[in-house]
Enzyme design. Structure first.
Site, PDB file in Angstrom:
ATOM      1  N   CYS A 149      86.861  47.544  48.579  1.00  0.00           N
ATOM      2  CA  CYS A 149      86.886  48.118  49.930  1.00  0.00           C
ATOM      3  C   CYS A 149      87.907  49.262  50.070  1.00  0.00           C
ATOM      4  O   CYS A 149      87.694  50.188  50.855  1.00  0.00           O
ATOM      5  CB  CYS A 149      87.143  47.033  50.968  1.00  0.00           C
ATOM      6  SG  CYS A 149      88.391  45.837  50.484  1.00  0.00           S
ATOM      7  N   HIS A 242      90.775  50.282  56.171  1.00  0.00           N
ATOM      8  CA  HIS A 242      91.719  50.579  55.088  1.00  0.00           C
ATOM      9  C   HIS A 242      92.009  52.074  55.069  1.00  0.00           C
ATOM     10  O   HIS A 242      91.084  52.898  55.068  1.00  0.00           O
ATOM     11  CB  HIS A 242      91.122  50.195  53.728  1.00  0.00           C
ATOM     12  CG  HIS A 242      91.007  48.712  53.495  1.00  0.00           C
ATOM     13  ND1 HIS A 242      91.529  47.757  54.339  1.00  0.00           N
ATOM     14  CD2 HIS A 242      90.438  48.022  52.465  1.00  0.00           C
ATOM     15  CE1 HIS A 242      91.271  46.550  53.855  1.00  0.00           C
ATOM     16  NE2 HIS A 242      90.610  46.681  52.721  1.00  0.00           N
TER      17      HIS A 242
HETATM   18  P1  NAP Z   1      86.074  34.736  53.058  1.00  0.00           P
HETATM   19  O1  NAP Z   1      86.201  35.130  54.476  1.00  0.00           O
HETATM   20  O2  NAP Z   1      87.135  33.875  52.478  1.00  0.00           O
HETATM   21  O3  NAP Z   1      84.650  34.003  52.870  1.00  0.00           O
HETATM   22  C1  NAP Z   1      84.306  33.372  51.668  1.00  0.00           C
HETATM   23  C2  NAP Z   1      82.895  32.826  51.737  1.00  0.00           C
HETATM   24  O4  NAP Z   1      82.564  32.249  50.465  1.00  0.00           O
HETATM   25  C3  NAP Z   1      82.689  31.728  52.769  1.00  0.00           C
HETATM   26  O5  NAP Z   1      81.353  31.771  53.214  1.00  0.00           O
HETATM   27  C4  NAP Z   1      82.906  30.452  51.947  1.00  0.00           C
HETATM   28  O6  NAP Z   1      82.194  29.349  52.456  1.00  0.00           O
HETATM   29  C5  NAP Z   1      82.298  30.847  50.627  1.00  0.00           C
HETATM   30  N1  NAP Z   1      82.910  30.112  49.515  1.00  0.00           N
HETATM   31  C6  NAP Z   1      84.230  30.038  49.196  1.00  0.00           C
HETATM   32  N2  NAP Z   1      84.407  29.245  48.105  1.00  0.00           N
HETATM   33  C7  NAP Z   1      83.178  28.795  47.755  1.00  0.00           C
HETATM   34  C8  NAP Z   1      82.698  27.919  46.743  1.00  0.00           C
HETATM   35  N3  NAP Z   1      83.523  27.362  45.858  1.00  0.00           N
HETATM   36  N4  NAP Z   1      81.365  27.681  46.686  1.00  0.00           N
HETATM   37  C9  NAP Z   1      80.518  28.242  47.582  1.00  0.00           C
HETATM   38  N5  NAP Z   1      80.903  29.084  48.568  1.00  0.00           N
HETATM   39  C10 NAP Z   1      82.227  29.344  48.656  1.00  0.00           C
HETATM   40  O7  NAP Z   1      85.985  36.005  52.091  1.00  0.00           O
HETATM   41  P2  NAP Z   1      85.403  37.485  52.394  1.00  0.00           P
HETATM   42  O8  NAP Z   1      86.497  38.358  52.872  1.00  0.00           O
HETATM   43  O9  NAP Z   1      84.155  37.367  53.179  1.00  0.00           O
HETATM   44  O10 NAP Z   1      85.108  37.996  50.896  1.00  0.00           O
HETATM   45  C11 NAP Z   1      83.966  37.589  50.171  1.00  0.00           C
HETATM   46  C12 NAP Z   1      83.836  38.432  48.910  1.00  0.00           C
HETATM   47  O11 NAP Z   1      83.675  39.800  49.288  1.00  0.00           O
HETATM   48  C13 NAP Z   1      85.065  38.392  47.985  1.00  0.00           C
HETATM   49  O12 NAP Z   1      84.643  38.494  46.652  1.00  0.00           O
HETATM   50  C14 NAP Z   1      85.845  39.639  48.396  1.00  0.00           C
HETATM   51  O13 NAP Z   1      86.677  40.123  47.360  1.00  0.00           O
HETATM   52  C15 NAP Z   1      84.693  40.613  48.677  1.00  0.00           C
HETATM   53  N6  NAP Z   1      85.020  41.705  49.585  1.00  0.00           N
HETATM   54  C16 NAP Z   1      85.654  41.459  50.767  1.00  0.00           C
HETATM   55  C17 NAP Z   1      85.939  42.522  51.626  1.00  0.00           C
HETATM   56  C18 NAP Z   1      86.641  42.338  52.949  1.00  0.00           C
HETATM   57  O14 NAP Z   1      86.979  43.379  53.581  1.00  0.00           O
HETATM   58  N7  NAP Z   1      86.903  41.114  53.423  1.00  0.00           N
HETATM   59  C19 NAP Z   1      85.565  43.809  51.273  1.00  0.00           C
HETATM   60  C20 NAP Z   1      84.896  44.019  50.046  1.00  0.00           C
HETATM   61  C21 NAP Z   1      84.634  42.942  49.231  1.00  0.00           C
HETATM   62  P3  NAP Z   1      82.866  28.215  53.421  1.00  0.00           P
HETATM   63  O15 NAP Z   1      83.028  28.844  54.767  1.00  0.00           O
HETATM   64  O16 NAP Z   1      81.835  27.134  53.403  1.00  0.00           O
HETATM   65  O17 NAP Z   1      84.175  27.825  52.784  1.00  0.00           O
END
Ligand code: NAP
Length: 345
Positions: A149, A242
């Protein structure tokens, strides 16, 4: 025309919620499956998801029962927003099972046969898909990725400069929003009244991804652009958006007017989620600012300002993008639109 049915892995998270918001009323895609961890499996989405967006949870997803992150899922295309710890194995399992997987996580971004896409910059990298399918024995499925990001904020202006004048070296300091760490993310005790000078794993991504994005397809893989990036990544007390402060050395001389024009005239694409202006150049000295500029182009534009000659490098500028829209879910949706447009899906 009937819509493609899409499933979201990590649907209850920060990026997953953004997918649900952006895909409500999308003309080409409709959400038919949502998957997350054991904590959420079996619950209706409205119960499993700690919805944090300003708009209401779309009616169409409220009652979908959250599924586990294993194939099969009731959909034609998979968007993945899983943590890297589980994304590698899961995304491969879906691709092997025949699904196009459009991923936000970092685990496949730098693999030789996986496209790392910003459609306006490198859509010809889609040619890697066929090579990937041969290499990995995927039949119809494949994996494409979108950038980190923070990289999304500075790769487009660097691409504009690289095409026009060649980019040699660049020094970048990122100021990254708390939503970039997911939910609940960084503890409020750590971030309020504070700046954190370290984000685990972020600097190596900031220092390598842009060279692949700006690289050229050579018939088998990507020849990476040969400039050096030196990065410091900070977490700051901003909810979304960002910011990157960039200093850049160019291969060929360029006037300030040339530099501004190269950014302003960088072409966009006419896909459904494409912003009218891919790079918005602000000439106000105090912009861009996350609160004021992150939603430019519905969160899909990159806003650049403070373009100035630099005493040590050639030019400096500040770039901003919305990390959960252009830096995550919006980028993946645009990639899906590109894949449909090129008849790969
Ligand atoms: P997040 O808010 O922590 O959400 C994580 C998601 O993954 C939730 O739906 C969670 O489900 C699920 N999850 C976590 N552990 C799991 C497991 N062991 N098995 C199955 N599902 C699982 O994270 P996020 O910010 O959305 O980021 C998600 C991905 O996108 C990451 O790889 C991150 O690096 C990438 N990313 C994020 C951003 C950003 O700005 N946030 C930008 C670019 C890329 P539950 O709710 O059921 O726990």
């Amino acid at each position: 025309m009937s819509k493609y049915r899409v499933g979201i892995l990590g649907a209850t998270g920060t990026v997953g919620q953004r997918f649900c918001q952006l895909l409500e009323d999308h003309p080409q895609f409709e959400i038919t499956a949502l998957a997350a961890s054991d904590r959420s499996v079996g619950k209706p989405y409205f119960e499993a998801c700690p919805w944090k967006l300003k708009t209401k949870m779309p009616e169409g997803v409220r009652n979908i029962e959250v599924a586990p992150i294993t194939p099969p899922l009731d959909c034609d295309i998979v968007f993945s927003s899983l943590p890297s710890s589980v994304a590698r194995e899961t995304e491969e399992a879906f691709a092997r099972d025949g699904y196009p997987v459009i991923s936000n996580s970092s685990c496949y971004r730098m693999e030789e046969d996986v496209p790392l896409l910003i459609p306006e910059i490198n859509h010809e990298h889609l040619a890697l898909i066929e090579i990937q399918q041969q290499n990995r024995g995927f039949d119809r499925g494949f994996i494409v990725t979108n950038p980190n990001c923070a990289v999304m904020s500075f790769a487009p202006p660097l691409a504009a400069l690289d095409r026009a004048f060649g980019v040699r070296d660049t020094v970048i300091t990122t100021l990254q929003a708390v939503s970039g760490a997911g939910y609940p993310g960084v503890s409020s005790m750590d971030i309020i009244d504070n700046v954190l000078p370290y984000i685990a794993g972020e600097e190596p991504k900031a220092e390598t991804e842009a060279q692949k994005i700006l690289g050229e397809f050579n018939g088998r893989s990507i020849d990476k652009a040969d400039f050096t990036v030196s990065a410091h990544c900070f977490r700051v007390n901003v909810v979304d958006g960002h910011t990157a402060s960039v200093r850049v050395k160019l291969d060929r001389p360029a006037t300030l007017e040339d530099v501004i024009e190269a950014m302003k005239s960088f072409p966009g694409l006419g896909l459904y989620s494409s912003p009218e202006e891919f790079i918005v150049v602000s000439e106000e000295p105090s912009r861009p600012q996350p609160r004021l500029d992150r939603n430019n182009g519905d969160g899909m534009s990159i806003t650049v300002g403070r373009i100035l000659p630099d005493n040590i490098f050639d030019y400096g500028f500040v770039a901003l993008s919305h990390n959960t829209v252009r830096g995550a879910a919006g980028a993946a949706v645009l990639n899906a639109e590109l894949l449909v447009d090129r008849k790969i899906i």
